[in-house]
Design an enzyme around this catalytic site. Structure first.
Site, PDB file in Angstrom:
ATOM      1  N   ASN A  44      -6.343 -28.837 -56.787  1.00  0.00           N
ATOM      2  CA  ASN A  44      -6.650 -30.256 -56.534  1.00  0.00           C
ATOM      3  C   ASN A  44      -7.237 -30.457 -55.144  1.00  0.00           C
ATOM      4  OD1 ASN A  44      -5.513 -31.049 -59.031  1.00  0.00           O
ATOM      5  ND2 ASN A  44      -3.480 -31.000 -58.127  1.00  0.00           N
ATOM      6  N   HIS A 133       1.200 -41.252 -64.291  1.00  0.00           N
ATOM      7  CA  HIS A 133       1.866 -40.030 -63.854  1.00  0.00           C
ATOM      8  C   HIS A 133       3.384 -40.073 -64.109  1.00  0.00           C
ATOM      9  CE1 HIS A 133       3.088 -37.013 -60.686  1.00  0.00           C
ATOM     10  NE2 HIS A 133       2.002 -36.428 -61.161  1.00  0.00           N
ATOM     11  N   GLU A 177      -3.825 -45.901 -62.596  1.00  0.00           N
ATOM     12  CA  GLU A 177      -4.327 -44.907 -61.640  1.00  0.00           C
ATOM     13  C   GLU A 177      -5.822 -45.121 -61.457  1.00  0.00           C
ATOM     14  OE1 GLU A 177      -3.202 -40.906 -62.754  1.00  0.00           O
ATOM     15  OE2 GLU A 177      -1.164 -41.567 -63.164  1.00  0.00           O
ATOM     16  N   SER A 181      -5.716 -37.981 -64.356  1.00  0.00           N
ATOM     17  CA  SER A 181      -5.821 -36.520 -64.279  1.00  0.00           C
ATOM     18  C   SER A 181      -5.934 -35.873 -65.649  1.00  0.00           C
ATOM     19  CB  SER A 181      -4.611 -35.952 -63.548  1.00  0.00           C
ATOM     20  OG  SER A 181      -3.444 -36.204 -64.290  1.00  0.00           O
ATOM     21  N   ASP A 207      -2.491 -46.149 -58.251  1.00  0.00           N
ATOM     22  CA  ASP A 207      -2.265 -44.822 -57.671  1.00  0.00           C
ATOM     23  C   ASP A 207      -3.604 -44.091 -57.612  1.00  0.00           C
ATOM     24  OD1 ASP A 207      -1.663 -42.128 -57.265  1.00  0.00           O
ATOM     25  OD2 ASP A 207       0.155 -42.164 -58.482  1.00  0.00           O
ATOM     26  N   HIS A 210      -5.938 -38.956 -57.296  1.00  0.00           N
ATOM     27  CA  HIS A 210      -7.067 -38.056 -57.583  1.00  0.00           C
ATOM     28  C   HIS A 210      -8.392 -38.569 -57.042  1.00  0.00           C
ATOM     29  CE1 HIS A 210      -4.784 -35.283 -60.030  1.00  0.00           C
ATOM     30  NE2 HIS A 210      -4.124 -36.337 -60.457  1.00  0.00           N
ATOM     31  N   LYS A 241      -3.898 -33.633 -52.300  1.00  0.00           N
ATOM     32  CA  LYS A 241      -5.023 -33.223 -53.144  1.00  0.00           C
ATOM     33  C   LYS A 241      -6.287 -33.132 -52.276  1.00  0.00           C
ATOM     34  CE  LYS A 241      -2.536 -34.357 -57.233  1.00  0.00           C
ATOM     35  NZ  LYS A 241      -1.720 -35.421 -57.769  1.00  0.00           N
TER      36      LYS A 241
HETATM   37  C1  LIG Z   1      -0.232 -35.520 -57.998  1.00  0.00           C
HETATM   38  C2  LIG Z   1       0.117 -36.919 -58.300  1.00  0.00           C
HETATM   39  C3  LIG Z   1       1.230 -37.522 -57.735  1.00  0.00           C
HETATM   40  C4  LIG Z   1       2.224 -36.754 -56.927  1.00  0.00           C
HETATM   41  O1  LIG Z   1       1.727 -36.524 -55.660  1.00  0.00           O
HETATM   42  P1  LIG Z   1       2.390 -35.365 -54.776  1.00  0.00           P
HETATM   43  O2  LIG Z   1       1.976 -35.700 -53.392  1.00  0.00           O
HETATM   44  O3  LIG Z   1       1.825 -34.090 -55.283  1.00  0.00           O
HETATM   45  O4  LIG Z   1       3.863 -35.439 -54.989  1.00  0.00           O
HETATM   46  C5  LIG Z   1       1.451 -38.862 -57.955  1.00  0.00           C
HETATM   47  N1  LIG Z   1       0.601 -39.574 -58.726  1.00  0.00           N
HETATM   48  C6  LIG Z   1      -0.452 -39.016 -59.334  1.00  0.00           C
HETATM   49  C7  LIG Z   1      -1.331 -39.843 -60.187  1.00  0.00           C
HETATM   50  C8  LIG Z   1      -0.723 -37.669 -59.151  1.00  0.00           C
HETATM   51  O5  LIG Z   1      -1.752 -37.106 -59.751  1.00  0.00           O
END
Ligand SMILES: *Cc1c(COP(=O)(O)O)cnc(C)c1O
Length: 389
Positions: A44, A133, A177, A181, A207, A210, A241
């Site tokens: 990522n 997620h 989001e 993903s 969120d 990504h 990421k």
């Molecule tokens: C990867 C991810 C997370 C978690 O983030 P980390 O910093 O790896 O704990 C939360 N939300 C989404 C949408 C993600 O893809």
């Protein structure tokens, strides 16, 4: 059979067994325990900073060690762990978005902490995209608030829920989001904002795990690019990421921040991240605007690969609108077979299986990053041709 053996045999029967496998990293390649060298399409690190920034990272560490790097915050920020670098990074991000900002230890901590804190505000209903997620759903269960899922990216379904429930709850929180993903597609952010603006008790939680760093002219994500980040009540950014670091934050109003400092248990009851890592996140944030050439390269690579994959896959759907592409093959078994075929061809692209994705939509996922070149994606295309999808 003991309970562990029984549970494991059930997982195996579903072709859902997960295993830890360690890899050495060598640029865009990883080396497995048998010495096999694989093109890494599972990372990522979308801007490829761990690779393209080797020298800058070495310089950063050199500087940091001269200043006396702290490798541990030694306590929660609510105790003595609140080193000045934490609020400096918060101010930097707050300034970029014209809002306030609160750091968390990871995206997982942020979603679990925020969702559970918000859910305890009282008469709250979460309306959550079904593809959100796992950490969002974990946060909701901790909050014990009510929630309804809506079909992925289906704004009509969401509208129906809003219409039905807005007078029954004090707060309706829409959760989505920026870039998903699993299908690699974007949320209809402008429509989500328009919908929530129609109800004075509706809020938007977005969120951008990504998309932060990888999307937008200045790398500040999709909401910002669309000019609506101020209408997102709770904007989650994660640093593990594209930012090549660790940690996360919520961009929100100051009152929300103050409420979360008092109620988000993943913030209160966990040791804060090492100040060294926070300093690196600040360094990356300050450099984000300059990384436009990396984002453009990533975009070009993604668009071309998507087009070429679609030409070669006659019976397999190719999903993805940005740097995450998926080949949807159906059963868990078929996804494992394709991932294994690619592995034999020197490519690491993992099978994503039920229950991470809906039944019979198992897939192989390809994550691109800015350190890749067309020679690498050509190798993937050749391997795909041999698989006759
Ligand atoms: C990867 C991810 C997370 C978690 O983030 P980390 O910093 O790896 O704990 C939360 N939300 C989404 C949408 C993600 O893809």
């Amino acid at each position: 059979m003991n309970p562990f053996a029984k549970a494991l045999s059930e997982i195996k029967a579903r072709h859902s067994l997960r295993e830890l496998r360690s890899y050495e990293h060598e640029g865009v390649f990883v080396r497995g325990s048998l010495g096999e060298r694989l093109l890494n399409l599972a990372s990522n690190d979308y801007l490829g900073l761990q690779i393209l920034w080797r020298e800058r990272i070495a310089e950063f560490l050199h500087h940091a060690s001269k200043e006396g790097a702290y490798m541990s915050a030694s306590s929660s920020r609510l105790l003595s762990g609140d080193f000045p670098i934490f609020s400096r990074l918060e101010s930097l991000i707050a300034g970029l978005y014209g809002r306030d900002c609160l750091l968390f230890n990871s995206g997982y901590h942020a979603n679990v902490g925020m969702m559970s804190a918000l859910g305890r505000l009282g008469n709250v209903l979460f309306l959550i995209d079904e593809y959100a997620h796992a950490s969002v759903f974990d946060g909701v269960s901790l909050s014990r608030a009510h929630f309804r899922r809506f079909a992925h990216n289906d704004t009509h379904a969401l509208e129906t829920l809003l219409e039905c429930y807005h007078s029954k709850y004090d707060m309706l929180i829409i959760v989505a989001e920026g870039l998903y993903s699993m299908d690699g597609d974007f949320a209809p952010i402008a429509e989500l904002v328009a919908l929530k603006n129609r109800y004075d008790n509706a809020y938007l939680y977005l969120d951008e795990a990504h998309s932060i760093g990888a999307c937008g002219d200045e790398g500040l994500g999709l909401a910002r690019e669309l000019g609506v980040s101020e209408s997102v009540d709770f904007l989650i950014l994660t640093f593990g990421k594209a930012l090549s670091s660790v940690g996360a934050c919520v961009v929100c109003d100051s009152e929300v921040k103050e409420y979360c400092i008092n109620t988000a248990r993943s913030l209160i009851y966990s040791t804060a991240l090492p100040p060294l890592n926070i300093a690196f996140s600040a360094y990356v944030f300050a450099s984000l605007a300059q990384l436009a050439p990396y984002r453009i390269h990533l975009r070009t690579l993604s668009v071309e690969l998507k087009r070429e994959l679609a030409l070669r896959c006659k019976h397999t759907r190719v999903l993805g609108e940005a740097h995450i592409l998926s080949l949807v093959v159906g059963s868990n078994e078929r996804a494992l077979e394709l991932a294994q075929h690619l592995r034999v061809c020197g490519i690491f692209a993992p099978a994503i299986r039920y229950p991470s994705v809906p039944k019979n939509l198992a897939r192989v996922r390809i994550c691109l990053n800015a350190a890749l070149e067309p020679t690498h994606t050509h190798a993937l295309l050749e391997a795909i041709e041999r698989a006759e999808l």
